[in-house]
Motif scaffolding. Structure first.
Motif, PDB file in Angstrom:
ATOM      1  N   HIS A 170       0.824  -1.204   0.000  1.00 46.52           N
ATOM      2  CA  HIS A 170       0.000   0.000   0.000  1.00 46.52           C
ATOM      3  C   HIS A 170       0.857   1.252   0.000  1.00 46.52           C
ATOM      4  O   HIS A 170       2.057   1.207   0.282  1.00 46.52           O
ATOM      5  CB  HIS A 170      -1.032   0.005   1.140  1.00 46.52           C
ATOM      6  CG  HIS A 170      -0.515   0.265   2.522  1.00 46.52           C
ATOM      7  ND1 HIS A 170      -0.912  -0.483   3.635  1.00 46.52           N
ATOM      8  CD2 HIS A 170       0.317   1.218   3.034  1.00 46.52           C
ATOM      9  CE1 HIS A 170      -0.345  -0.005   4.719  1.00 46.52           C
ATOM     10  NE2 HIS A 170       0.400   1.026   4.379  1.00 46.52           N
ATOM     11  N   THR A 212      -4.732   0.774  -1.345  1.00 47.12           N
ATOM     12  CA  THR A 212      -4.241  -0.578  -1.602  1.00 47.12           C
ATOM     13  C   THR A 212      -5.194  -1.304  -2.550  1.00 47.12           C
ATOM     14  O   THR A 212      -6.367  -0.931  -2.671  1.00 47.12           O
ATOM     15  CB  THR A 212      -4.103  -1.381  -0.282  1.00 47.12           C
ATOM     16  OG1 THR A 212      -3.577  -2.684  -0.559  1.00 47.12           O
ATOM     17  CG2 THR A 212      -5.445  -1.517   0.429  1.00 47.12           C
ATOM     18  N   GLU A 213      -4.699  -2.339  -3.220  1.00 51.00           N
ATOM     19  CA  GLU A 213      -5.560  -3.131  -4.089  1.00 51.00           C
ATOM     20  C   GLU A 213      -6.329  -4.182  -3.300  1.00 51.00           C
ATOM     21  O   GLU A 213      -7.341  -4.697  -3.772  1.00 51.00           O
ATOM     22  CB  GLU A 213      -4.742  -3.810  -5.191  1.00 51.00           C
ATOM     23  CG  GLU A 213      -4.234  -2.824  -6.239  1.00 51.00           C
ATOM     24  CD  GLU A 213      -3.548  -3.520  -7.401  1.00 51.00           C
ATOM     25  OE1 GLU A 213      -3.435  -4.768  -7.385  1.00 51.00           O
ATOM     26  OE2 GLU A 213      -3.104  -2.822  -8.339  1.00 51.00           O
ATOM     27  N   LYS A 214      -5.848  -4.505  -2.104  1.00 52.21           N
ATOM     28  CA  LYS A 214      -6.537  -5.502  -1.290  1.00 52.21           C
ATOM     29  C   LYS A 214      -6.431  -5.135   0.176  1.00 52.21           C
ATOM     30  O   LYS A 214      -5.347  -5.155   0.757  1.00 52.21           O
ATOM     31  CB  LYS A 214      -5.943  -6.894  -1.533  1.00 52.21           C
ATOM     32  CG  LYS A 214      -6.747  -8.004  -0.865  1.00 52.21           C
ATOM     33  CD  LYS A 214      -6.232  -9.373  -1.268  1.00 52.21           C
ATOM     34  CE  LYS A 214      -7.083 -10.464  -0.633  1.00 52.21           C
ATOM     35  NZ  LYS A 214      -6.624 -11.824  -1.009  1.00 52.21           N
ATOM     36  N   ASN A 215      -7.554  -4.784   0.775  1.00 49.71           N
ATOM     37  CA  ASN A 215      -7.559  -4.493   2.204  1.00 49.71           C
ATOM     38  C   ASN A 215      -7.129  -5.748   2.965  1.00 49.71           C
ATOM     39  O   ASN A 215      -7.488  -6.868   2.587  1.00 49.71           O
ATOM     40  CB  ASN A 215      -8.966  -4.065   2.638  1.00 49.71           C
ATOM     41  CG  ASN A 215      -8.953  -3.253   3.914  1.00 49.71           C
ATOM     42  OD1 ASN A 215      -7.954  -3.219   4.629  1.00 49.71           O
ATOM     43  ND2 ASN A 215     -10.055  -2.589   4.197  1.00 49.71           N
ATOM     44  N   GLU A 238      -9.718   0.844  -1.024  1.00 54.75           N
ATOM     45  CA  GLU A 238      -9.360  -0.308  -1.841  1.00 54.75           C
ATOM     46  C   GLU A 238      -9.658   0.022  -3.303  1.00 54.75           C
ATOM     47  O   GLU A 238     -10.764   0.449  -3.635  1.00 54.75           O
ATOM     48  CB  GLU A 238     -10.168  -1.527  -1.391  1.00 54.75           C
ATOM     49  CG  GLU A 238      -9.699  -2.833  -1.990  1.00 54.75           C
ATOM     50  CD  GLU A 238     -10.406  -4.026  -1.383  1.00 54.75           C
ATOM     51  OE1 GLU A 238      -9.882  -4.599  -0.417  1.00 54.75           O
ATOM     52  OE2 GLU A 238     -11.511  -4.376  -1.869  1.00 54.75           O
TER      53      GLU A 238
END
Length: 265
Positions: free
Chosen positions: A106, A115-118, A135
């Motif tokens: 992140h 971020t792309e994925k929490n 996200e």
């Protein structure tokens, strides 16, 4: 004579759950009354450091080295004294490597972690620094090249160490990398670290390193500890960090910062 005190925040002047012991607050304020320059040097984003300065009530006598050395700001005037962005192409390379190693990544935009994925580790930092999490589908598309002051790679300590062993040799001549916690690997522009920024600030202020004391606990504090005339490592740090110290302080949860600082005031 001490003219400048540089201090890490987490697990150095804070103890558990982001609490700053009263003894530490009083010691820092005492140093301010003596006219000593205070530098909060952290991997935290700038706004989070400003929040700590307000809690300490030292905004008028404080400098912030944020994002692990990527930015220096004089809080009293709000002037930026140094800034080092991570180029977008390197950011994209890092994103590719993180995906290749199957670890989280992140960065920051305003008061938000992006971020792309929490994930558990991003949530952990968000709680610490009081940021929201956004996200997004494509991190590279979301983030502007002028916004990248630091990237954080995150995972369980064992998995992150394994990934770092593959990633760091590929980036070490292009970016700065250091662990700020067993589950946080900080990445910034090449040469942007706490020690280099402390040296930069000290030279701007006309203060020799012999008149500087620096406090820290983790590997991202190493260059700062080594640069200062007196390098203090907290008792809660690992043995490798303690080896480089001039002084080992009692642990952060015993207000070890104040116990050592008082001896030099």
């Amino acid at each position: 004579m001490i003219k400048l005190i540089a201090m890490d925040i987490d697990n150095t002047i804070t103890s558990y759950k982001n609490h700053i012991p009263k003894k530490n607050i009083l010691a820092i304020r005492k140093a301010c009354r003596y006219g000593i320059k205070i530098v909060l040097a952290s991997g935290r984003p700038e706004n989070s450091i400003l929040d700590v300065a307000r809690r300490l009530d030292i905004e008028n006598n404080c400098y912030a080295i944020s994002f692990n050395g990527s930015r220096i700001r004089e809080l009293s005037s709000n002037r930026i004294l140094f800034n080092a962005n991570l180029p977008k192409e390197l950011f994209c390379e890092l994103l590719r490597l993180a995906k290749q190693e199957n670890i989280f990544m992140h960065t920051y935009k305003d008061n938000t972690i992006v971020t792309e994925k929490n994930n558990f580790y991003s949530k952990l930092e968000a709680k610490l620094i009081k940021f929201q999490i956004e996200e997004v589908e494509d991190l590279a598309e979301k983030i502007n090249g002028n916004d990248i002051l630091k990237v954080l790679l995150l995972e369980s300590p064992k998995k992150l160490r394994k990934a770092a062993a593959h990633i760091i040799p590929q980036i070490q001549h292009k970016m700065s990398a250091s662990f700020s916690a067993p589950f946080f690997l900080d990445i910034s522009a090449l040469g942007a670290d706490k020690g280099t920024s402390l040296k930069n600030l000290a030279e701007q202020l006309g203060i020799n390193r012999e008149h500087i004391i620096a406090f820290g606990d983790n590997f991202n504090d190493k260059t700062m500890i080594e640069y200062a005339g007196i390098g203090v490592v907290m008792g809660n740090a690992c043995s490798e960090m303690k080896k480089i110290a001039n002084v080992v302080a009692p642990p952060c949860y015993f207000a070890g910062f104040a116990k050592v600082l008082e001896k030099y005031l």
